[in-house]
Structures are given as structure tokens and as C-alpha cells.
Design a protein around this motif. Structure first.
Motif, PDB file in Angstrom:
ATOM      1  N   ALA A 171     -15.928 -54.159  48.388  1.00  0.00           N
ATOM      2  CA  ALA A 171     -16.622 -52.869  48.320  1.00  0.00           C
ATOM      3  C   ALA A 171     -16.060 -51.894  49.363  1.00  0.00           C
ATOM      4  N   PHE A 172     -15.790 -52.409  50.544  1.00  0.00           N
ATOM      5  CA  PHE A 172     -15.315 -51.532  51.613  1.00  0.00           C
ATOM      6  C   PHE A 172     -13.855 -51.153  51.380  1.00  0.00           C
ATOM      7  N   PHE A 173     -13.131 -52.087  50.804  1.00  0.00           N
ATOM      8  CA  PHE A 173     -11.753 -51.847  50.370  1.00  0.00           C
ATOM      9  C   PHE A 173     -11.747 -50.726  49.328  1.00  0.00           C
ATOM     10  N   MET A 174     -12.668 -50.847  48.380  1.00  0.00           N
ATOM     11  CA  MET A 174     -12.768 -49.875  47.293  1.00  0.00           C
ATOM     12  C   MET A 174     -13.171 -48.496  47.806  1.00  0.00           C
ATOM     13  N   VAL A 175     -14.135 -48.480  48.699  1.00  0.00           N
ATOM     14  CA  VAL A 175     -14.583 -47.200  49.256  1.00  0.00           C
ATOM     15  C   VAL A 175     -13.424 -46.511  49.969  1.00  0.00           C
ATOM     16  N   VAL A 214     -13.749 -44.304  58.070  1.00  0.00           N
ATOM     17  CA  VAL A 214     -15.022 -43.896  58.657  1.00  0.00           C
ATOM     18  C   VAL A 214     -16.165 -44.091  57.660  1.00  0.00           C
ATOM     19  N   VAL A 215     -15.929 -43.666  56.416  1.00  0.00           N
ATOM     20  CA  VAL A 215     -16.989 -43.826  55.412  1.00  0.00           C
ATOM     21  C   VAL A 215     -17.289 -45.311  55.196  1.00  0.00           C
ATOM     22  N   ALA A 216     -16.227 -46.118  55.140  1.00  0.00           N
ATOM     23  CA  ALA A 216     -16.438 -47.563  54.975  1.00  0.00           C
ATOM     24  C   ALA A 216     -17.245 -48.118  56.155  1.00  0.00           C
ATOM     25  N   ALA A 217     -16.929 -47.647  57.359  1.00  0.00           N
ATOM     26  CA  ALA A 217     -17.641 -48.135  58.546  1.00  0.00           C
ATOM     27  C   ALA A 217     -19.116 -47.748  58.498  1.00  0.00           C
ATOM     28  N   ILE A 218     -19.375 -46.508  58.083  1.00  0.00           N
ATOM     29  CA  ILE A 218     -20.777 -46.064  58.014  1.00  0.00           C
ATOM     30  C   ILE A 218     -21.542 -46.911  56.993  1.00  0.00           C
ATOM     31  N   LEU A 219     -20.905 -47.116  55.830  1.00  0.00           N
ATOM     32  CA  LEU A 219     -21.554 -47.962  54.831  1.00  0.00           C
ATOM     33  C   LEU A 219     -21.743 -49.372  55.375  1.00  0.00           C
ATOM     34  N   GLY A 220     -20.750 -49.842  56.141  1.00  0.00           N
ATOM     35  CA  GLY A 220     -20.864 -51.164  56.753  1.00  0.00           C
ATOM     36  C   GLY A 220     -22.107 -51.255  57.618  1.00  0.00           C
ATOM     37  N   ALA A 221     -22.353 -50.208  58.398  1.00  0.00           N
ATOM     38  CA  ALA A 221     -23.538 -50.204  59.261  1.00  0.00           C
ATOM     39  C   ALA A 221     -24.806 -50.186  58.423  1.00  0.00           C
ATOM     40  N   LEU A 222     -24.807 -49.322  57.382  1.00  0.00           N
ATOM     41  CA  LEU A 222     -26.018 -49.188  56.572  1.00  0.00           C
ATOM     42  C   LEU A 222     -26.344 -50.492  55.842  1.00  0.00           C
ATOM     43  N   VAL A 223     -25.305 -51.182  55.399  1.00  0.00           N
ATOM     44  CA  VAL A 223     -25.541 -52.424  54.669  1.00  0.00           C
ATOM     45  C   VAL A 223     -25.965 -53.538  55.611  1.00  0.00           C
ATOM     46  N   SER A 224     -25.300 -53.602  56.771  1.00  0.00           N
ATOM     47  CA  SER A 224     -25.525 -54.773  57.618  1.00  0.00           C
ATOM     48  C   SER A 224     -26.770 -54.645  58.485  1.00  0.00           C
ATOM     49  N   LEU A 225     -27.097 -53.437  58.891  1.00  0.00           N
ATOM     50  CA  LEU A 225     -28.197 -53.283  59.848  1.00  0.00           C
ATOM     51  C   LEU A 225     -29.507 -53.916  59.375  1.00  0.00           C
ATOM     52  N   PRO A 226     -29.958 -53.591  58.160  1.00  0.00           N
ATOM     53  CA  PRO A 226     -31.220 -54.230  57.741  1.00  0.00           C
ATOM     54  C   PRO A 226     -31.069 -55.745  57.580  1.00  0.00           C
ATOM     55  N   ALA A 227     -29.920 -56.175  57.056  1.00  0.00           N
ATOM     56  CA  ALA A 227     -29.736 -57.608  56.789  1.00  0.00           C
ATOM     57  C   ALA A 227     -29.606 -58.395  58.082  1.00  0.00           C
ATOM     58  N   LEU A 228     -28.935 -57.816  59.080  1.00  0.00           N
ATOM     59  CA  LEU A 228     -28.682 -58.568  60.308  1.00  0.00           C
ATOM     60  C   LEU A 228     -29.944 -58.757  61.137  1.00  0.00           C
ATOM     61  N   PHE A 251     -23.965 -55.461  47.277  1.00  0.00           N
ATOM     62  CA  PHE A 251     -23.340 -54.186  47.604  1.00  0.00           C
ATOM     63  C   PHE A 251     -21.986 -54.045  46.908  1.00  0.00           C
ATOM     64  N   GLY A 252     -21.221 -55.138  46.884  1.00  0.00           N
ATOM     65  CA  GLY A 252     -19.912 -55.104  46.238  1.00  0.00           C
ATOM     66  C   GLY A 252     -20.020 -54.673  44.783  1.00  0.00           C
ATOM     67  N   GLU A 253     -20.998 -55.207  44.096  1.00  0.00           N
ATOM     68  CA  GLU A 253     -21.175 -54.863  42.688  1.00  0.00           C
ATOM     69  C   GLU A 253     -21.666 -53.439  42.508  1.00  0.00           C
ATOM     70  N   ILE A 254     -22.618 -53.062  43.378  1.00  0.00           N
ATOM     71  CA  ILE A 254     -23.210 -51.727  43.240  1.00  0.00           C
ATOM     72  C   ILE A 254     -22.146 -50.642  43.414  1.00  0.00           C
ATOM     73  N   VAL A 255     -21.291 -50.819  44.407  1.00  0.00           N
ATOM     74  CA  VAL A 255     -20.268 -49.811  44.665  1.00  0.00           C
ATOM     75  C   VAL A 255     -19.363 -49.647  43.444  1.00  0.00           C
ATOM     76  N   ARG A 256     -18.987 -50.759  42.850  1.00  0.00           N
ATOM     77  CA  ARG A 256     -18.090 -50.666  41.691  1.00  0.00           C
ATOM     78  C   ARG A 256     -18.788 -49.970  40.519  1.00  0.00           C
ATOM     79  N   ILE A 257     -20.057 -50.303  40.329  1.00  0.00           N
ATOM     80  CA  ILE A 257     -20.789 -49.680  39.221  1.00  0.00           C
ATOM     81  C   ILE A 257     -20.918 -48.174  39.449  1.00  0.00           C
ATOM     82  N   ALA A 289     -10.969 -52.678  56.394  1.00  0.00           N
ATOM     83  CA  ALA A 289     -10.859 -52.851  54.943  1.00  0.00           C
ATOM     84  C   ALA A 289     -10.661 -51.499  54.265  1.00  0.00           C
ATOM     85  N   GLY A 290     -11.321 -50.468  54.790  1.00  0.00           N
ATOM     86  CA  GLY A 290     -11.159 -49.112  54.251  1.00  0.00           C
ATOM     87  C   GLY A 290      -9.725 -48.625  54.388  1.00  0.00           C
ATOM     88  N   ILE A 291      -9.111 -48.925  55.516  1.00  0.00           N
ATOM     89  CA  ILE A 291      -7.711 -48.543  55.717  1.00  0.00           C
ATOM     90  C   ILE A 291      -6.827 -49.255  54.695  1.00  0.00           C
TER      91      ILE A 291
END
Ligand SMILES: Nc1ncnc2c1ncn2[C@@H]1O[C@H](COP(=O)(O)OP(=O)(O)OP(=O)(O)O)[C@@H](O)[C@H]1O
Ligand SMILES: [Mg+2]
Lengths: 257, 310
Positions: free
Chosen positions: B40-44, B68-82, B96-102, B196-198
């Protein structure tokens, strides 16, 4: 002057009431012992002080500040450290790294610091290593410095656990049976060391089952039973009281007493 | 295809996967964070790059934006889960991986939906031959591999890396030593996602066309085998793992043209990879290269008298 005040702490696990309003004070520069039968709530109390468990009610004050709701890492930064009853070492890290990790305010532990303050943190790392070497000498474990913590014996793990809590020069330490599983000579040596540290103003709250250690080294003893502090006093007063005898040593005195 | 170009193209993919595997190594190998949504982060990163480069932004700005966008999404995804238990991170990242692709599949106006999006090459003014253009991309990608490798080596072979490794071992005990564990975990997740975004940006630049079906969960799966084969907790291992697996995978594609088997060797590779993973975990859990200890602790100063005398 109290460095730590535990105020009416209550805690239950499911239907089991473990702490039923525990209150105690620890004066700065003293060693205070906490005794009580197995399962009486000693470890639970230490974990609550350190915020590793949440109390149902009550407050904890450390250096006059309410720390009840602070997370453990903040409490550590305030100058309290905790050596667990069951050591929790980082198994796939060498003993040396287990100790250095406990150093406070390391520049190289922040992202920016690691990359841009390299010379500064290398110097700090050298100082911490030096201190760790001295502790390892004291604990008679220098030859194991580069071994993985996971390769240590039970007693050795316990020693590293204690060494780790000492690494940060805390204002106060919580020790959960520091001498358990350690050979008696070294156990005594550890207590002697802690005793000299109280002379420098450090404070200890020690859970200990060994009465000779309490008699020899503690300034004050609390006895907990069934989640309540039943007795407190100098080690001699507590140990010689009949109540201590019945609940802790377990031998009922004659009905006459 | 020109065999030379095929080889160079393989090496480009190796480089892209090296970057992805390095990022997963930081997250999982060192910190113990199981990210099952790497793709997902690769794709973003790839899409942000592809979209922003259309506006004529300089190449490196688009690349950084993707990160940067991948990093922000990384924070948003991981913060609640962590903040919750460990396994929630796995579930969240898979989803998240599936949602991003959809989302990218459904989005037509900017991202081109199922038809994907064309990406102007930054080298198009140079009028390069196909072979040269692959070589130029190759150089660019391996420069990034080198930079990322060096930064990750610095991060992991330091007090910072020591905290990460200890979080992997026992995060509660690290907190009891004064480290803000959530902060480190989220930070690592952000760095890993940015890297991964890079990789995504470089991928889009190289292929000059991206579409949602290039970002199937299979990509994440590949990165995981590369890491496990190479050796978790070893950055060089991540490079070796990426190289070997990509070559095996490409090899199976060639074999398809030359070997007559009742089944397509390119599909058989997935069975083989599955077996490989099981064998690795059972008999070789450390991978090809073992984790190295932190090297920054100085040897003891012998001159210090009192300890030696005992
Ligand atoms: N996480 C938990 N969940 C449920 N019950 C618990 C938990 N932790 C402790 N207990 C229970 O609380 C009681 C007190 O446990 P605690 O560890 O505080 O005892 P202790 O006084 O330290 O005993 P010991 O001297 O054997 O170490 C025990 O009955 C134990 O079973
Ligand atoms: Mg206990």
C-alpha cells in the motif's frame, strides 16, 4: 521527607481483590522492606507504583508529584526504576547492551541525534559502557558481557536485572526480591552495596522474604497481608511481633498469646 | 526482448525490491512490527509521484512528496493499531493494503482508475536508446539503494537501533527503562512507509505507466520472503534476499519459454516459495545472514585499575 507516598490503593483482578486500600510512605535515603505471604499483593503494588498496572482507586506521589496516571517511561524519567521479580531481559541482545539501554537521556536514542550527533553520543556511549563494566565487575559477571542475555542462567539474569535498574542512577529503586536465586554471599554483597547507596541519598523499596536481609539492612518494614498493610515498624519490631508470626511464619502461637 | 535489457530490467526490479525489503527489515527485522500492507505504501508513493510529476514538479520533489504522504498514512494506520495488541497491526495493515488499491482503482479523474496513469520519464529529453534508458534508471535506483542502506545502517547500529531491537524483544520492559515505545513504533512505521514510498516513485518513473493491478498483495508477500530468506535484522541480508528471490522469479519466467511442463513454471514458483518459507522457518529461522550486534560499544579500558586487581 517522604519521597514516595502510596495512598489508599485498591486493585482487583476479576473477582479477586488483591489490594484493599494500601497506604505506605517511604522516606528519602532509606531502605524500606515489604514483606508478606505469597500472593499477598506485593508485586502488584510495585507494578501499580510504576504504572505497569492501573489501580482501581488511590494515588501515588513521587517527590511530591502525583504520578498515578503517568506512563512507566515518564516515571522512569522522573528517577524511579524497577527491577522485576522475574527478570525481563532482551534475550537477543548482549548483556552489555541490556545494561547500556537503561541509561537515561541518551542523545543517540533520538532519530536526529543518532544521525547528526554522532561524536557526542559515542562519548556518552563510552561513559555508559564504562559504568556497565564496573557494575558487571561488581556483580561478578564481566566475562559474560558479550554473551546474549538469553544464554544466562536464572540467577545471572536476576543479577543483570538489578544491574540494569542501577544503571540510570535513579533517585529511588523498586526491587522485587533482588536476592532470590542469587547465591547468598553475592546476595548479601548486593544488599551492602544498596546500603551504601542509601548513604548517598538513594532510596529503596524492597520486597524481600529473607528476614535476615531485612534485619540487617532495612530501616523500616511494612507487612502486607490480604491486600492490607497489617504492620509497620523497624525490622525488629515487625519481626518480633506476634501478628507477624502468625501470618507470615505461619506457626500459630498458643491460644494464650 | 534484448537479453541485455532483460538482465538490466531484472536488476532494476532487484533494486526496487531491495529498497522495499530494507524498509520491512527496519519495521519487522529490527523493531518486530509485522507490516502486511507494505504494498500500500509502495503504491501510494508510486501514485503520488505519477500524479504530481504531471504538474511539472522536479523529479526529487515528487519523490519526496510520495515519501511524505506514505509516511503520514503510515502514522495514521499504525497509531491506533499500535496502541492495541500486537496482532491488530497485522490485521490493520492487511486491510489497508486492499483499501488503498480499491480506492485507486475507483478513482478515475486523477488516478485513471483501472486504466492506470502514464508517467512522463525524467530522462525523455535525452533521447536515450532503450538500453541506455534502463541503465540510467538503474544508476538512479542503486544510488537510492546505497543512500537508504547507509542511513539504515547508521540508524540500526546505534543507541537508536538498540532501542528498536529491545522493543522487538519485550516492549513493556523497554517502557520500564524510560523509552516512549509508541513514539518509536510510530516513527519506525513512518520511516519504513516513507522508504516504501520512495521505492514506489522510482518504480513509476522507471515503468512510465502504473495501474492498480501492479500492486497486488503478492508484492508484500515477495518482500516478506526476501526478508526471511536474507535474514531479519541484517540490512545486507535484505539486499541478498531481494537479489536471490527476484532472480529465481525471473528465472521461472524464462523457464516458461524453454521448458515444457504440464504446469506453468511461473505459477509453480509460488508453490515453491511457499515450501521455501516453511523450510526456512523450520530449519533456518535466521536466514542466510545473521543479525549483527551493535558495534558502537567500546572495548573496556584496561587501565582502569580497581576492577582488574580483584
Ligand atoms: N495479571 C493478573 N491477573 C490475575 N490475577 C493476578 C494478576 N497478577 C497477580 N494476580 C493475583 O494477585 C495476587 C497477588 O499477586 P502478587 O504477584 O502481587 O503477589 P506477591 O505478593 O508478589 O507474591 P510472591 O511473594 O509470591 O511474589 C495473586 O493471587 C495473583 O494470583
Ligand atoms: Mg511477587
Amino acid at each position: 521527607m517522604e519521597i514516595l507516598s502510596v495512598n489508599n490503593i485498591k486493585k482487583h483482578f476479576g473477582g479477586l481483590e488483591v489490594l484493599k486500600g494500601t497506604t505506605m510512605d517511604v522516606k528519602k535515603g532509606t531502605m524500606v522492606g515489604l514483606v508478606g505471604p505469597n500472593g499477598s499483593g506485593k508485586t502488584t503494588l510495585l507494578k501499580i507504583i510504576f504504572s505497569m498496572l492501573k489501580a482501581d482507586a488511590g494515588n501515588i506521589y513521587f517527590k511530591g508529584q502525583d504520578i498515578t496516571r503517568l506512563p512507566p517511561h515518564r516515571i522512569y524519567q522522573q528517577g524511579l526504576s524497577f527491577a522485576f521479580q522475574l527478570p525481563r531481559l532482551f534475550f537477543r541482545l548482549p548483556v552489555m547492551d541490556n545494561l547500556i539501554l537503561a541509561g537515561r537521556e541518551q542523545l543517540g536514542e533520538s532519530l536526529g541525534g543518532t544521525l547528526f550527533l554522532r561524536p557526542a553520543w559515542r562519548r556518552q556511549e563510552a561513559q555508559l559502557a564504562e559504568k556497565a563494566w564496573q557494575l558487571l565487575d561488581f556483580l561478578e559477571m564481566s566475562s559474560l558481557a558479550r554473551h546474549m542475555a538469553g544464554e544466562l542462567s536464572g540467577g545471572q539474569r536476576k543479577l543483570v536485572e538489578i544491574g540494569r535498574a542501577l544503571m540510570a542512577d535513579p533517585a529511588m529503586m523498586l526491587l522485587d526480591e533482588p536476592a532470590a536465586g542469587v547465591n547468598p554471599v553475592l546476595g548479601k554483597k548486593i544488599y551492602q552495596k544498596l546500603r551504601t547507596l542509601t548513604g548517598q541519598g538513594m532510596t529503596f523499596l524492597v520486597v524481600e522474604h529473607k528476614l535476615d536481609m531485612l534485619l540487617g539492612f532495612a530501616d523500616w518494614v511494612y507487612m502486607i497481608d490480604n491486600g492490607k498493610i497489617m504492620l509497620s515498624g523497624t525490622p525488629r519490631e515487625v519481626i518480633e511481633s506476634p501478628e507477624f508470626y502468625t501470618t507470615y511464619v505461619g506457626e500459630k502461637k498458643d491460644a494464650a498469646s | 526482448m534484448d537479453p541485455m535489457v532483460f538482465l538490466l530490467d531484472t536488476l532494476v526490479f532487484v533494486g526496487i525490491f531491495m529498497i522495499l525489503t530494507l524498509s520491512l527489515n527496519l519495521e519487522y527485522g529490527f523493531t518486530g512490527l509485522g507490516n502486511f500492507g507494505k504494498v500500500a505504501f509502495f503504491m501510494v508513493g508510486a501514485y503520488i509521484y505519477a500524479i504530481t510529476i504531471q504538474f511539472g514538479l522536479p523529479f526529487y520533489i515528487s519523490l519526496v512528496l510520495g515519501a511524505v504522504v506514505a509516511a503520514i498514512l503510515g502514522a495514521l494506520v499504525s497509531l491506533p493499531a499500535l496502541r492495541l495488541r500486537e496482532d491488530y497491526l497485522a490485521i490493520t495493515t492487511i486491510a489497508f493494503g486492499e483499501i488503498v488499491r480499491i480506492i485507486f482503482k475507483a478513482e478515475q479523474a486523477i488516478a485513471g482508475g483501472v486504466w492506470g496513469i502514464a508517467v512522463p520519464s525524467i530522462f525523455q529529453d535525452l533521447n536515450l536508446s532503450i538500453r541506455m534508458s534502463v541503465i540510467v534508471n538503474l544508476l538512479l535506483i542503486y544510488c537510492m539503494v546505497a543512500v537508504i542502506f547507509i542511513i539504515l545502517q547508521m540508524l540500526t547500529n546505534s543507541p537508536y537501533g538498540r532501542v528498536l531491537r529491545s522493543i522487538r524483544e519485550d516492549d513493556e520492559a523497554v517502557a520500564a527503562l524510560g523509552k516512549n515505545v509508541i513514539y518509536y513504533k510510530v516513527q519506525v512505521f513512518m520511516i519504513g512507509s516513507a522508504i516504501a514510498g520512495i521505492a514506489g516513485g522510482l518504480y513509476a518513473q522507471y515503468l512510465r505507466f502504473i495501474e492498480p493491478n501492479m500492486f497486488l498483495p503478492l508484492v508484500t508477500f515477495f518482500v516478506w520472503i526476501m526478508l526471511i530468506l536474507g535474514g531479519t535484522g541484517n540490512n545486507k541480508g535484505a539486499l541478498v534476499g531481494a537479489l536471490l528471490i527476484e532472480f529465481i522469479s525471473r528465472g521461472s519466467r524464462i523457464a516458461k519459454d524453454y521448458v515444457a511442463l504440464p504446469v506453468d513454471p511461473h505459477n509453480v514458483q509460488f508453490v515453491l516459495f511457499g515450501i521455501l518459507i516453511i523450510i526456512l522457518i523450520m530449519y533456518w529461522p535466521n536466514g542466510l545472514l545473521r543479525e549483527k550486534q551493535i558495534q558502537t560499544v567500546p572495548e573496556r579500558r584496561i587501565a582502569h585499575g580497581d576492577s582488574v586487581s580483584k
